[in-house]
Design an enzyme around this catalytic site. Sequence first.
Site: not given
Length: 376
Positions: A112, A185, A233, A343-344, A180, A183
């Site tokens: 990424q 950024y 993304r 993810g988690r 990316h 979110h």
Amino acid sequence: MTDIASEAASRAAGILSRPAVINGLTVPNRLVMAPMTRQFSPDGIPGEDVVSYYGRRAAAGVGLIVTEGTYVGHPSAGQSDRVPRFHGEEQLAGWARVAEAVHAAGGTIVPQLWHIGMVRKQGEPPFPEAPAVGPSGLRIGESEPTGRAMTRQDLDEVIGAFAEAAAAAERIGFDGVELHGAHGYLIDQFLWAGTNRRTDAYGGDPVARTRFAAEIVAAVREAVSPDFPVIFRYSQWKQDAYDARLAETPEELEAILTPLAAAGVDAFHASTRRYWIPEFDGSDLNLAGWTRKLTGKPAITVGSVGLNGDFIEAFQGRGAELGGLDDLLDRLERDEFDLVAVGRALLQDPHWAQKVLAGRFDELAPYDPSSLRTLS
């Protein structure tokens, strides 16, 4: 195992084990490792522990790994000297070993590529003298600039940095790249009206706000082979603005995604906090579902897969109970989206994919952030 449990396990294995194709890249199954910032790379160099971290998850059945965010070669790209960089001889040598390990385990992997833009604060590493830059010098929630609005030279340098990183990814053996654009950024700061107040060709209506992202995609596409996958993304939500939206309607979303697809995006990774939430009124489709419907491109969904708690809670040190997979499997079965990023659950258990693909649901555990002591 009861007959009902056996049937559920068989269904999960059958649906999730199907290969998927992104611009000629065959991903062996539908499971993707979501990018998760780790800060285990001193001086931006991924070491043998990082090699092992990704290799273990590929060996345990993850079809496609998206690495943690890696800074592109622009001085203002980052804010930590422990986040890996995707430029520099030692950094790229470390990433080459990661790609080799993942391939040896039968997986596929993309880095990424990341620039944080105005999230950066002045004086932060790895390049303390670099200014915070963005479309208008605004951070989320600010009404007055605290950073520098990007000049034409800044735009060209950042576009070039993404292209150079993508070319390096192909050269050292990766299977594609992910850009990316989510979110809050840098790329997302251009996409969102809340941080993009420009009055030139890069600001204004949704299509104009997409121009910077589309130029990055086009430069990356030019820098790599035609069959080298480019994933983009994006998200509606932002850091510290979870109710933010790029698009209020499918038509507005189509206006944003169409230029990106035309510029060379091969697949979209639609980031949501809970994948089961409908994106627009009048339809059960989530953001990835709408993305696939509007662009015709493969779509990756993400957001609390296998758990019943929002990942934001993990930042607050809170765990999450297990959630069912039936709804996810229903959506995959009707081709709402193509792949599923986790993810988690994968962060905590490197064997999560292997257990799910084998129907060993009784071996899955709730997410417990206190169990994450080291990179494993």
